[in-house]
Design an enzyme around this catalytic site. Structure first.
Site, short mmCIF file in Angstrom:
data_model
loop_
_atom_site.label_atom_id
_atom_site.label_comp_id
_atom_site.label_asym_id
_atom_site.label_seq_id
_atom_site.Cartn_x
_atom_site.Cartn_y
_atom_site.Cartn_z
N ILE A 1 0.84 -1.18 0.00
CA ILE A 1 0.00 0.00 0.00
C ILE A 1 0.88 1.25 0.00
O ILE A 1 2.03 1.22 0.47
CB ILE A 1 -0.99 0.03 1.18
N GLU A 2 0.34 2.33 -0.53
CA GLU A 2 1.17 3.51 -0.81
C GLU A 2 1.74 4.15 0.43
O GLU A 2 2.79 4.79 0.40
CB GLU A 2 0.37 4.55 -1.61
N GLN A 3 1.09 3.98 1.58
CA GLN A 3 1.61 4.58 2.80
C GLN A 3 2.89 3.90 3.28
O GLN A 3 3.59 4.44 4.12
CB GLN A 3 0.55 4.54 3.90
N GLY A 4 3.17 2.68 2.76
CA GLY A 4 4.48 2.08 3.04
C GLY A 4 4.48 0.64 3.50
O GLY A 4 5.54 0.01 3.53
#
Length: 530
Positions: A328-331
């Site tokens: 996911i883009e948040q990490g």
């Protein structure tokens, strides 16, 4: 050693008029809310600071208790905003204050893809002129469309240019130099070294602090707690104290939306797989199951909000957890991506990397597949997830969607064919109880978040999975390749699209086993159309 610890109100008083302020946050995840609230209070009391330009690479705040940007969404205080996304919520709720300012054209507002906005920080830190990228071509980020502008006030002050570089089209985003950073961590030592042990993600505070420090500004770090200098292990420090000017201690900061603290999100414990609720058997679960059939064992798979967010739980139910690695883009890498208020976090992650690095991975197309949603699809195969004029504050902007889809090898979009339709499943067949009134397959999407034309040019594999059919993007257009039991091709599919759909000569029927409550016997070695 002079103490770096100050109150939130003292920190707010340090911000000069006309400052460019960068904030590390993803909705409530990592949001330095106490410091943002103090800025709003200071303005109300003193009339300063004024005319701030705010940079939010992902988003700041939500509509459920962490106000974030809404603390400073005040005329006179806020002068311009550039964000990956904005607070959103149900259409029945009062719109956030920031949306009122946007809608009334009180300030220029821009929606810049999150990865690009992080890139702009890195370029500002190194004192380079800006970002040259193909990410965003033929989307709303392209100046031939909206050029990232979210309202008329932004349209006259462009933040992106179309340039020719060595005979090819590129987008150029000039660097914007921030002179204040407001970041968040869990613990600071007395020297300002920051560790993130209770956070759900690192996000991008190091990049933001570097951009500010290298340009002579001030870095304010909000933390839960303070510890003695020298007690943090160096490998646990993700922002060194040499970059931090001031520390604000706010013991009550929440980990993420509606979550004071959940230890599995930050990796303190691992939840048993049995603790994750599997989706109830309904038409949304059928769609998620159909999406899961497209996966392959060993893939690294990005996942977004919407119906596809349930696919990890489908794999748990089927005993296939671990066959793919979620990203996911948040990490977060691996584990189980979470839903609803906790979206953007994962439990039991294998790793959590800084968001700017995650976006480099996405922008370069290094992963295998992305599972995303859609609001609209048009005849070129383009997708809108970022803006509906009828519901502006419910659609929060694109976040990292443009970065993720720009070069993804494969994308599976999922959603309902029409908005507002109601269904039931009886004896393995879908019955339509109420047809949706709002068409989602339209001649031209209102906002191009994903370009079907560029996908065709680049050879990307694109599927659209709905409750009534599966469609594939081809050079000739959007083609129906599979129909679900209980639906009529002419009446329910071709007749409900506002542009002509192609139909495959070997039209298939969705497997019957998806329409029964029992597990489907999922295997990821092969799919139906891949």
């Amino acid at each position: 050693m002079k103490s770096k610890v100050i109150t939130a109100d003292a920190a707010a008083a340090l911000i000069p008029d006309d400052a460019v302020v960068t904030v590390s946050s993803a909705s409530a995840l990592g949001c330095p809310d106490a410091t943002l609230a103090a800025i709003g209070r200071h303005f109300e009391a003193s009339g300063h600071p004024t005319n701030l330009t705010m940079l939010h690479p992902i988003a700041a705040g939500d509509m459920y208790g962490v106000k974030g940007i809404d603390h400073i969404a005040k005329p006179g205080l806020l002068g311009r905003i550039l964000a990956g996304s904005y607070p959103s919520g149900p259409s029945t709720a009062e719109p956030p204050a920031i949306w009122k300012m946007l809608g009334d054209n009180l300030i220029p507002a821009y929606n810049i893809p999150s990865g690009i906005l992080f890139d702009m920080h890195r370029e500002a830190a190194a004192k380079r002129p800006g970002v040259i990228t193909k990410v965003g071509l033929d989307t709303f980020a392209d100046p031939r469309r909206q050029g990232c502008a979210m309202n008329e006030a932004a349209a006259t002050d462009p933040v992106v240019e179309l340039i020719d570089f060595r005979g090819e089209e590129w987008l150029f985003f000039p660097s914007i130099v921030p002179n204040v950073a407001i970041i968040r961590a869990t613990t600071a030592d007395e020297r300002g070294n920051l560790s993130f042990e209770h956070e759900g993600a690192y996000l991008g505070p190091l990049d933001q602090a570097l951009a500010v420090r290298n340009n002579g500004g001030i870095v304010i770090a909000q933390v839960k707690r303070l510890t003695q200098a020298g007690t943090l292990k160096p490998l646990n420090v993700h922002v060194p104290g040499i970059l931090v000017d001031h520390i604000v201690v706010a013991p009550d900061q929440w980990q993420t939306c509606q979550t004071p603290y959940e230890p599995a999100i930050s990796g303190e414990i691992s939840r048993p797989l049995s603790s994750f609720e599997t989706p109830a058997f309904d038409i949304a679960k059928v769609i998620a199951r159909r999406v899961a059939l497209e996966l392959r064992e060993g893939w690294a798979v990005n996942i977004g909000f919407g119906i596809s967010a349930n696919v990890p739980r489908i794999l748990i139910e089927e005993g296939r957890h671990g066959d793919v690695t979620w990203m996911i883009e948040q990490g977060a890498v691996g584990g189980v991506p979470l839903l609803d208020f906790q979206f953007g976090c994962a439990s039991n992650a294998e790793a959590i990397v800084p968001s700017p690095h995650q976006f480099v991975y996405f922008q370069g197309g290094g992963f295998d597949c992305s599972l995303l949603s859609f609001l609209q699809i048009d005849q070129s195969g383009s997708v809108n997830v970022s803006r509906l004029s009828a519901r502006p504050h419910v659609t929060a902007g694109a976040g990292g969607f443009v970065d993720i889809t720009a070069r993804a090898k494969r994308i599976v979009f999922s959603g309902y064919f029409n908005a507002g339709a109601k269904f039931e499943i009886v004896d393995g067949t879908v019955r339509t109880l109420k047809e949706g009134k709002v068409k989602k397959l339209v001649p031209e999407v209102e906002h191009v978040s994903f370009s079907g034309r560029r996908a065709v040019e680049q050879g990307q594999e694109i599927l659209y999975v709905t409750e009534r059919c599966v469609m594939r993007l081809t050079r000739e257009g959007v083609m129906v390749v599979e129909i679900a039991p209980g639906f009529d091709l002419e009446r329910d599919i071709l007749g409900q699209a506002d542009f002509p759909l192609l139909v495959a000569g070997d039209l298939k029927v969705t497997p019957d086993r998806l329409y029964h409550a029992a597990p489907i016997g999922l295997h990821l070695a092969g799919g139906l159309h891949g």
